[in-house]
Design a protein around this motif. Sequence first.
Motif, PDB file in Angstrom:
ATOM      1  N   GLY A  84       8.889  21.605   4.649  1.00 13.12           N
ATOM      2  CA  GLY A  84       8.525  21.690   3.239  1.00 13.12           C
ATOM      3  C   GLY A  84       8.582  20.361   2.512  1.00 13.12           C
ATOM      4  N   ASP A  85       9.236  19.358   3.102  1.00 20.50           N
ATOM      5  CA  ASP A  85       9.226  18.028   2.487  1.00 20.50           C
ATOM      6  C   ASP A  85       7.825  17.439   2.581  1.00 20.50           C
ATOM      7  N   THR A  86       7.439  16.714   1.562  1.00 23.58           N
ATOM      8  CA  THR A  86       6.151  16.016   1.558  1.00 23.58           C
ATOM      9  C   THR A  86       6.457  14.529   1.603  1.00 23.58           C
ATOM     10  N   ILE A  87       6.004  13.888   2.677  1.00 25.53           N
ATOM     11  CA  ILE A  87       6.326  12.477   2.872  1.00 25.53           C
ATOM     12  C   ILE A  87       5.090  11.606   2.716  1.00 25.53           C
ATOM     13  N   HIS A  88       5.334  10.349   2.412  1.00 26.93           N
ATOM     14  CA  HIS A  88       4.289   9.329   2.380  1.00 26.93           C
ATOM     15  C   HIS A  88       4.930   8.017   2.818  1.00 26.93           C
ATOM     16  N   VAL A  89       4.089   7.013   3.036  1.00 23.81           N
ATOM     17  CA  VAL A  89       4.561   5.712   3.502  1.00 23.81           C
ATOM     18  C   VAL A  89       4.279   4.664   2.444  1.00 23.81           C
ATOM     19  N   TYR A  90       5.282   3.857   2.168  1.00 23.96           N
ATOM     20  CA  TYR A  90       5.125   2.633   1.384  1.00 23.96           C
ATOM     21  C   TYR A  90       5.181   1.498   2.393  1.00 23.96           C
ATOM     22  N   GLN A  91       4.222   0.594   2.331  1.00 26.77           N
ATOM     23  CA  GLN A  91       4.139  -0.506   3.296  1.00 26.77           C
ATOM     24  C   GLN A  91       3.867  -1.811   2.554  1.00 26.77           C
ATOM     25  N   ASN A 104       4.314  -8.887   9.924  1.00 27.77           N
ATOM     26  CA  ASN A 104       5.476  -8.006   9.850  1.00 27.77           C
ATOM     27  C   ASN A 104       5.385  -7.222   8.548  1.00 27.77           C
ATOM     28  N   PHE A 105       5.401  -5.903   8.675  1.00 30.89           N
ATOM     29  CA  PHE A 105       5.333  -5.011   7.521  1.00 30.89           C
ATOM     30  C   PHE A 105       6.704  -4.390   7.268  1.00 30.89           C
ATOM     31  N   TRP A 106       7.142  -4.385   6.009  1.00 30.30           N
ATOM     32  CA  TRP A 106       8.281  -3.570   5.606  1.00 30.30           C
ATOM     33  C   TRP A 106       7.717  -2.184   5.338  1.00 30.30           C
ATOM     34  N   VAL A 107       8.286  -1.166   5.973  1.00 27.99           N
ATOM     35  CA  VAL A 107       7.747   0.187   5.897  1.00 27.99           C
ATOM     36  C   VAL A 107       8.856   1.147   5.484  1.00 27.99           C
ATOM     37  N   GLU A 108       8.541   2.015   4.541  1.00 28.20           N
ATOM     38  CA  GLU A 108       9.462   3.077   4.130  1.00 28.20           C
ATOM     39  C   GLU A 108       8.745   4.416   4.195  1.00 28.20           C
ATOM     40  N   VAL A 109       9.402   5.403   4.765  1.00 28.54           N
ATOM     41  CA  VAL A 109       8.947   6.789   4.681  1.00 28.54           C
ATOM     42  C   VAL A 109       9.734   7.419   3.546  1.00 28.54           C
ATOM     43  N   ARG A 110       9.011   7.869   2.530  1.00 27.79           N
ATOM     44  CA  ARG A 110       9.656   8.452   1.349  1.00 27.79           C
ATOM     45  C   ARG A 110       9.285   9.915   1.228  1.00 27.79           C
ATOM     46  N   ASN A 111      10.223  10.717   0.705  1.00 32.76           N
ATOM     47  CA  ASN A 111       9.917  12.139   0.486  1.00 32.76           C
ATOM     48  C   ASN A 111       9.412  12.364  -0.940  1.00 32.76           C
ATOM     49  N   GLN A 112       9.216  13.618  -1.277  1.00 35.24           N
ATOM     50  CA  GLN A 112       8.648  13.997  -2.579  1.00 35.24           C
ATOM     51  C   GLN A 112       9.519  13.574  -3.761  1.00 35.24           C
ATOM     52  N   TRP A 123       0.847  -1.180   0.000  1.00 37.11           N
ATOM     53  CA  TRP A 123       0.000   0.000   0.000  1.00 37.11           C
ATOM     54  C   TRP A 123       0.892   1.243   0.000  1.00 37.11           C
ATOM     55  N   VAL A 124       0.345   2.326  -0.504  1.00 36.86           N
ATOM     56  CA  VAL A 124       0.989   3.637  -0.436  1.00 36.86           C
ATOM     57  C   VAL A 124       0.008   4.568   0.256  1.00 36.86           C
ATOM     58  N   SER A 125       0.482   5.244   1.281  1.00 39.50           N
ATOM     59  CA  SER A 125      -0.378   6.118   2.077  1.00 39.50           C
ATOM     60  C   SER A 125      -0.626   7.454   1.380  1.00 39.50           C
ATOM     61  N   PRO A 126      -1.561   8.231   1.917  1.00 38.65           N
ATOM     62  CA  PRO A 126      -1.670   9.633   1.496  1.00 38.65           C
ATOM     63  C   PRO A 126      -0.364  10.361   1.865  1.00 38.65           C
ATOM     64  N   ARG A 127      -0.178  11.539   1.297  1.00 42.98           N
ATOM     65  CA  ARG A 127       1.015  12.354   1.562  1.00 42.98           C
ATOM     66  C   ARG A 127       0.716  13.390   2.647  1.00 42.98           C
ATOM     67  N   ARG A 128       1.808  13.923   3.223  1.00 44.24           N
ATOM     68  CA  ARG A 128       1.695  14.975   4.229  1.00 44.24           C
ATOM     69  C   ARG A 128       2.927  15.854   4.148  1.00 44.24           C
ATOM     70  N   THR A 129       2.721  17.173   4.095  1.00 43.92           N
ATOM     71  CA  THR A 129       3.840  18.118   4.030  1.00 43.92           C
ATOM     72  C   THR A 129       4.241  18.527   5.448  1.00 43.92           C
ATOM     73  N   ILE A 130       5.533  18.499   5.709  1.00 45.19           N
ATOM     74  CA  ILE A 130       6.083  18.822   7.026  1.00 45.19           C
ATOM     75  C   ILE A 130       6.173  20.344   7.170  1.00 45.19           C
ATOM     76  N   THR A 131       5.751  20.834   8.327  1.00 49.73           N
ATOM     77  CA  THR A 131       5.746  22.272   8.593  1.00 49.73           C
ATOM     78  C   THR A 131       6.621  22.607   9.801  1.00 49.73           C
ATOM     79  N   GLU A 132       6.875  23.875   9.954  1.00 47.39           N
ATOM     80  CA  GLU A 132       7.599  24.333  11.136  1.00 47.39           C
ATOM     81  C   GLU A 132       6.829  23.980  12.398  1.00 47.39           C
TER      82      GLU A 132
END
Length: 166
Positions: free
Chosen positions: A114-121, A138-146, A32-41
């Motif tokens: 400002g990076d926008t991250i999502h999860v690949y699982q 057991n899930f293999w999980v990656e946090v990926r940026n834009q 699965w690929v999650s929705p994205r989220r932009t990191i803020t201050e």
Amino acid sequence: MAMDGAQSPEQSQPSIGQNALYFDQFEVGQSWVSPRRTITEADIVMFAGMTGDYNPVHTDEEFARQTPFGTRILHGPAVFAICTGLEFRLGIKEGTAIAFLGMTWDLKAPVKIGDTIHVYQRVESIRPTRNPARGIVNFWVEVRNQNGDVCQEGIHKVMFHAKPQA
């Protein structure tokens, strides 16, 4: 709730999300690929305030400019915490997961404002337990940026309910 304070059978059952999967519905290789989220201050400020971690690489832009990162970065544990929220938004664990049992986790690259991250699982492995009403995924999980760069990765170990017998 019933008049005597006891819960009715409908109220005692957990709410199962429409995308939720039981242990016996998982297969190795599903992903699965999650929705994205932009990191803020605000993410940095709130995490620093909540944890008391005011390391200048997170909270002092002038200091952070002198580091190899060139700017402030989000706390590594904050990225992991956001990862769990993005995973939840997939809905596959809603009402069927019993417990998060542990992880192995590596931090590979910084996450900046400002990076926008999502999860690949991906389902890495499945294992029944002695109790036939539950099992471990057991899930293999990656946090990926834009840019598709892997910022954090590892295994999440989760216990799930098995599908109730009819």
